[in-house]
Design an enzyme around this catalytic site. Structure first.
Site, PDB file in Angstrom:
ATOM      1  N   GLU A 194      70.781  51.062  77.315  1.00  0.00           N
ATOM      2  CA  GLU A 194      70.804  51.943  78.485  1.00  0.00           C
ATOM      3  C   GLU A 194      72.077  51.678  79.287  1.00  0.00           C
ATOM      4  OE1 GLU A 194      67.244  50.930  80.597  1.00  0.00           O
ATOM      5  OE2 GLU A 194      67.848  48.858  80.954  1.00  0.00           O
ATOM      6  N   ASP A 228      71.268  47.165  89.460  1.00  0.00           N
ATOM      7  CA  ASP A 228      71.940  48.328  88.857  1.00  0.00           C
ATOM      8  C   ASP A 228      73.037  48.861  89.778  1.00  0.00           C
ATOM      9  OD1 ASP A 228      70.135  48.192  86.743  1.00  0.00           O
ATOM     10  OD2 ASP A 228      68.771  49.643  87.644  1.00  0.00           O
TER      11      ASP A 228
END
Length: 321
Positions: A200, A33
């Site tokens: 997301e 991420d």
């Protein structure tokens, strides 16, 4: 028969080469991420990653060599929630001489979540101050999950985009980089109606007359246990709008509030499950898509994830890799 075989081989090669391979990376290329930013003073790159107090790596070139520099918050967050020592999903921006880093405090499968913020003048390890919660928080009673923040300014107005699963992606106005505007209510900007709503990692950016909303879909991890069905692994999609606050549609005109999204990057070759993406406006390379992926030549566990990046190409104001 020979012609038919040639056609099949051609179609296979088109499929394999539909996306460019990631740009070069040397040194410490692990990430998860990622958040990426280029320092204003000298152009040095800083890369941040999920885990512990948010990993820091730096390099003088996007290609590396990348060095491991420690953590943003080595003692964890001052937000008192489960996960405060294992922070997620860093997002960077710069405003008036200060670098802001958003992070999430949560645990897998939980809506007991909050988005925190830390600031620094240099982005170096040891220079960060934790300010705790931004006021973007969630509980099981909330319509969203308060993780995966992303900041954008439009004129004098600042917004934070956020969300994961549940009702997917939301946006709320900020007073500044530190706090939600008093009385502001988050509104939904994207929704995947299928299954358990695997969407997301919102990241929004502006180019020409459009605002682009990128996001990740599919199964993000667990590949070391079992491979998802083909096409169900992580991937990156994009929608666009002439407004930063809503009206996002994909290339076919389907609303992002109605499961829309044009595929920007998916598994190909040795790249598996790319996602957790962001966009860097690089001083020399232009708009760069960055992300993590599982390199099938190395391993498929989170600990094996690699840093990927590609310069974006443009046609009719739609990006591609």
């Amino acid at each position: 028969m020979y012609l038919y075989t040639l056609i099949l081989l051609f179609l296979a090669s088109v499929n394999v080469n539909a996306y460019a391979d990631p740009g070069a990376c040397s040194g410490n290329c692990w990430t998860h991420d990622p958040g990426l930013y280029q320092r204003k003073s000298d152009g040095k790159y800083f890369r941040f990653a999920t885990g512990g107090g948010i990993h820091i790596a730096s390099a003088d070139s996007l290609e590396g060599p990348w060095t491991d520099d420690g953590y943003v918050l080595p003692n964890g967050s001052i937000i008192d929630l489960n996960g405060k020592n294992n922070l997620w999903a860093p997002d960077l921006h710069y405003r008036d001489g200060t670098y802001y880093l958003y992070y999430a405090v949560s645990s897998l499968g939980s809506q007991n979540s909050a988005i925190g913020v830390a600031t620094s003048k240099t982005m170096e390890a040891g220079s960060w101050t934790d300010h705790g919660t931004t006021g973007i928080e969630s509980t099981p009673a909330s319509p969203y999950n308060a993780i995966d923040a992303n900041w954008i300014a439009v004129g004098g107005t600042q917004y934070a985009n956020f969300g994961s699963y549940w009702n997917n992606l939301f946006q709320v106005e900020m007073t500044n980089g530190l706090k939600v505007k008093s009385g502001a209510t988050p509104h939904q900007i994207a929704y995947n109606a299928s299954g358990i709503h695997r969407q997301e990692a919102a990241f929004m950016f502006e180019r020409n007359d459009y605002f682009y909303l990128t996001f990740s879909g599919g199964i993000a991890l667990g590949y070391n246990d079992t491979w998802p069905a083909p096409g169900e692994e992580y991937f990156i999609s994009v929608c666009r709008s002439t407004s930063a606050t809503g009206g996002f549609v994909d290339k076919n005109g389907v609303s992002c509030l109605n499961s829309g999204g044009t595929l920007l990057l998916a598994s190909h070759g040795f790249v598996y499950g790319p996602g957790g993406q962001g966009i860097l406006k690089d001083s020399s390379k232009g708009f760069v898509l960055y992300y993590h992926y599982a390199d099938t030549r190395i391993g498929k566990a989170v600990e094996d994830y690699q840093f990927g990046w590609n310069q974006l190409k443009w046609e009719n104001d739609w990006p591609s890799v």
